[in-house]
Design a protein around this motif. Sequence first.
Motif, short mmCIF file in Angstrom:
data_model
loop_
_atom_site.label_atom_id
_atom_site.label_comp_id
_atom_site.label_asym_id
_atom_site.label_seq_id
_atom_site.Cartn_x
_atom_site.Cartn_y
_atom_site.Cartn_z
N LEU A 127 0.81 -1.22 0.00
CA LEU A 127 0.00 0.00 0.00
C LEU A 127 0.85 1.27 0.00
N ASP A 128 1.90 1.27 0.83
CA ASP A 128 2.70 2.49 0.93
C ASP A 128 3.34 2.86 -0.40
N ALA A 129 3.56 1.88 -1.25
CA ALA A 129 4.15 2.14 -2.56
C ALA A 129 3.06 2.37 -3.62
N GLY A 130 1.82 2.48 -3.16
CA GLY A 130 0.72 2.68 -4.10
C GLY A 130 0.48 1.45 -4.95
N TYR A 131 0.91 0.29 -4.44
CA TYR A 131 0.78 -0.97 -5.16
C TYR A 131 1.41 -0.90 -6.55
N LEU A 132 2.60 -0.27 -6.56
CA LEU A 132 3.40 -0.24 -7.78
C LEU A 132 4.86 -0.46 -7.39
N LYS A 133 5.51 -1.34 -8.10
CA LYS A 133 6.91 -1.61 -7.80
C LYS A 133 7.74 -0.37 -8.14
N PRO A 134 8.49 0.14 -7.17
CA PRO A 134 9.30 1.34 -7.45
C PRO A 134 10.29 1.08 -8.58
N GLY A 135 10.39 2.05 -9.46
CA GLY A 135 11.36 1.94 -10.55
C GLY A 135 10.96 1.00 -11.66
N ASP A 136 9.73 0.58 -11.68
CA ASP A 136 9.26 -0.35 -12.72
C ASP A 136 9.13 0.40 -14.05
N ASP A 137 10.07 0.16 -14.95
CA ASP A 137 10.05 0.95 -16.19
C ASP A 137 9.02 0.44 -17.20
N ARG A 138 8.28 -0.59 -16.82
CA ARG A 138 7.15 -0.98 -17.68
C ARG A 138 5.97 -0.03 -17.49
N ILE A 139 6.03 0.72 -16.39
CA ILE A 139 4.96 1.68 -16.10
C ILE A 139 5.24 2.97 -16.87
N LEU A 140 4.38 3.27 -17.82
CA LEU A 140 4.57 4.47 -18.63
C LEU A 140 4.12 5.72 -17.90
N ALA A 141 3.10 5.58 -17.11
CA ALA A 141 2.58 6.70 -16.32
C ALA A 141 1.65 6.14 -15.27
N HIS A 142 1.53 6.85 -14.17
CA HIS A 142 0.57 6.40 -13.15
C HIS A 142 0.20 7.56 -12.24
N SER A 143 -0.99 7.47 -11.70
CA SER A 143 -1.44 8.48 -10.73
C SER A 143 -1.17 7.96 -9.33
N ASP A 144 -1.47 8.80 -8.36
CA ASP A 144 -1.45 8.35 -6.97
C ASP A 144 -2.61 7.38 -6.73
N LEU A 145 -2.51 6.67 -5.64
CA LEU A 145 -3.59 5.78 -5.21
C LEU A 145 -4.47 6.59 -4.24
N VAL A 146 -5.75 6.65 -4.52
CA VAL A 146 -6.64 7.48 -3.70
C VAL A 146 -7.83 6.68 -3.18
#
Length: 187
Positions: A127-146
């Motif tokens: 949760l603290d990472a917004g359920y995204l692996k830090p530095g994951d370069d497969r992620i083109l863009a993402h918003s915060d988790l709200v």
Amino acid sequence: MTARPTLLASGFLLVLAGCGDPAPTPPAGGPVPESTSTPAAPAAAVEPAANGGTEPSTDTACAVEIEGNDLMQFNRDAIAVPATCERFTITLRHTGQMPVATMGHNVVITRESDMPAVAADGVGAGLDAGYLKPGDDRILAHSDLVGGGAITSVTFPSAKLKEGGPYVFFCSFPGHAPMMNGRIALE
Ligand code: ZN
């Protein structure tokens, strides 16, 4: 009815003319008006046009709003990004009431083929990472988790969608991606 205004007007003039007469008497004969208030003047018909349709269109075409709710649903399953937009903004509005730890939503953009793995790695990130692996370069863009009632947005260069698609947007909260996803593409 048409005669009354004339009578009133003449009576008014008489009052003006009768200097020193403390008690002006109403014109004899005709019905005495209960109220001396003048008939309401017809409202001037000058209502300004509410919207002339000339509101400057700031980059509204290069942005879109998407809603996520407490039922684990986005309100759209496709996003078209105009090729003329240098940058594109997705605003995410969580219309639900549940807290972020229970029903968090975000918008993550990846290749369609990367979505399952990015979502799985996101679960491990927590949760603290917004359920995204830090530095994951497969992620083109993402918003915060709200959570419910919150709004967030993400802006990214449209060129990221130019090649290598198809691309998708999805929510990386554990278990949400299979229901909360859609295609995003340059049009
Ligand atoms: Zn979600």
